[in-house]
Design a protein around this motif. Structure first.
Motif, mmCIF file in Angstrom:
data_model
loop_
_atom_site.group_PDB
_atom_site.id
_atom_site.type_symbol
_atom_site.label_atom_id
_atom_site.label_comp_id
_atom_site.label_asym_id
_atom_site.label_seq_id
_atom_site.Cartn_x
_atom_site.Cartn_y
_atom_site.Cartn_z
ATOM 1 N N SER A 119 0.896 -1.280 -0.189
ATOM 2 C CA SER A 119 0.092 -0.011 -0.049
ATOM 3 C C SER A 119 0.715 1.314 -0.041
ATOM 4 N N THR A 120 1.935 1.112 0.705
ATOM 5 C CA THR A 120 2.949 2.363 0.680
ATOM 6 C C THR A 120 3.397 2.719 -0.676
ATOM 7 N N ALA A 121 3.763 1.484 -1.439
ATOM 8 C CA ALA A 121 4.302 1.819 -2.922
ATOM 9 C C ALA A 121 3.030 2.100 -3.661
ATOM 10 N N TYR A 122 1.796 1.717 -3.442
ATOM 11 C CA TYR A 122 0.852 2.207 -4.381
ATOM 12 C C TYR A 122 0.353 3.525 -4.182
ATOM 13 N N TYR A 123 0.312 4.236 -2.897
ATOM 14 C CA TYR A 123 -0.003 5.639 -2.722
ATOM 15 C C TYR A 123 1.108 6.516 -2.847
ATOM 16 N N ALA A 124 2.290 5.925 -2.991
ATOM 17 C CA ALA A 124 3.724 6.718 -3.516
ATOM 18 C C ALA A 124 3.247 7.211 -4.847
ATOM 19 N N GLY A 125 2.891 6.219 -5.666
ATOM 20 C CA GLY A 125 2.405 6.412 -6.949
ATOM 21 C C GLY A 125 1.345 6.892 -7.385
ATOM 22 N N ASN A 126 0.360 7.236 -6.623
ATOM 23 C CA ASN A 126 -0.883 7.626 -6.649
ATOM 24 C C ASN A 126 -1.228 8.756 -5.800
ATOM 25 N N ARG A 127 -0.860 9.869 -6.114
ATOM 26 C CA ARG A 127 -1.150 10.940 -4.977
ATOM 27 C C ARG A 127 -2.722 11.314 -4.856
ATOM 28 N N ALA A 128 -3.232 11.142 -6.103
ATOM 29 C CA ALA A 128 -5.010 11.349 -6.030
ATOM 30 C C ALA A 128 -5.497 10.474 -5.129
ATOM 31 N N ALA A 129 -5.186 9.252 -5.166
ATOM 32 C CA ALA A 129 -5.747 8.054 -4.271
ATOM 33 C C ALA A 129 -5.313 8.302 -3.031
ATOM 34 N N LEU A 130 -4.094 8.761 -2.677
ATOM 35 C CA LEU A 130 -3.701 9.163 -1.232
ATOM 36 C C LEU A 130 -4.737 10.219 -0.633
ATOM 37 N N ARG A 131 -5.023 11.403 -1.494
ATOM 38 C CA ARG A 131 -5.755 12.216 -0.882
ATOM 39 C C ARG A 131 -7.074 11.967 -0.823
ATOM 40 N N VAL A 132 -7.580 10.731 -1.440
ATOM 41 C CA VAL A 132 -8.949 10.159 -1.352
ATOM 42 C C VAL A 132 -9.081 9.569 0.101
ATOM 43 N N LYS A 133 -7.967 8.785 0.316
ATOM 44 C CA LYS A 133 -7.724 8.081 1.425
ATOM 45 C C LYS A 133 -7.587 8.702 2.622
ATOM 46 N N ARG A 134 -6.912 9.719 2.723
ATOM 47 C CA ARG A 134 -6.756 10.691 3.881
ATOM 48 C C ARG A 134 -8.114 11.618 4.269
ATOM 49 N N ALA A 135 -8.719 11.703 3.175
ATOM 50 C CA ALA A 135 -9.868 12.548 3.403
ATOM 51 C C ALA A 135 -11.112 11.561 4.110
ATOM 52 N N TYR A 136 -11.030 10.356 3.706
ATOM 53 C CA TYR A 136 -11.796 9.248 4.267
ATOM 54 C C TYR A 136 -11.332 9.076 5.564
ATOM 55 N N GLN A 137 -10.131 9.075 5.959
ATOM 56 C CA GLN A 137 -9.532 8.465 7.328
ATOM 57 C C GLN A 137 -9.957 9.973 8.130
ATOM 58 N N ARG A 138 -9.875 10.927 7.726
ATOM 59 C CA ARG A 138 -10.275 12.190 8.443
ATOM 60 C C ARG A 138 -11.794 12.041 8.801
#
Length: 84
Positions: A8-27
């Motif tokens: 998942s670390t490698a995935y989110y490192a290459g997919n910044r948009a997905a990381l923003r969505v994940k962080r929004a959900y987590q908040r």
């Protein structure tokens, strides 16, 4: 030994948009009353056991019957996570 990064670390490192969505959900998830209560209860139990903030590396861990006990943080946090 250096800590290895997971898939998942490698995935989110290459997919910044997905990381923003994940962080929004987590908040949003972290604001839920149930989650806030859960964190408050765990913190209270840590303070009662004298392990909160003293850097002893211990966590309050939960048994299947709902009771709690002190356990090494790395063992507690490694349990029940996905292993891809």
């Amino acid at each position: 030994m250096a800590q290895q990064s997971g898939n998942s670390t490698a995935y989110y490192a290459g997919n910044r948009a997905a990381l923003r969505v994940k962080r929004a959900y987590q908040r949003k998830y972290n604001k839920k009353k149930k989650e806030v209560k859960r964190r408050v209860d765990l913190k209270r139990k840590n303070r009662q056991l004298g392990t909160y903030g003293n850097r002893d590396g211990k966590d309050v861990s939960h048994r299947k019957d709902g009771s709690t006990f002190l356990e090494k943080a790395s063992k507690n946090r490694a349990r029940n996570r996905s292993r891809a």
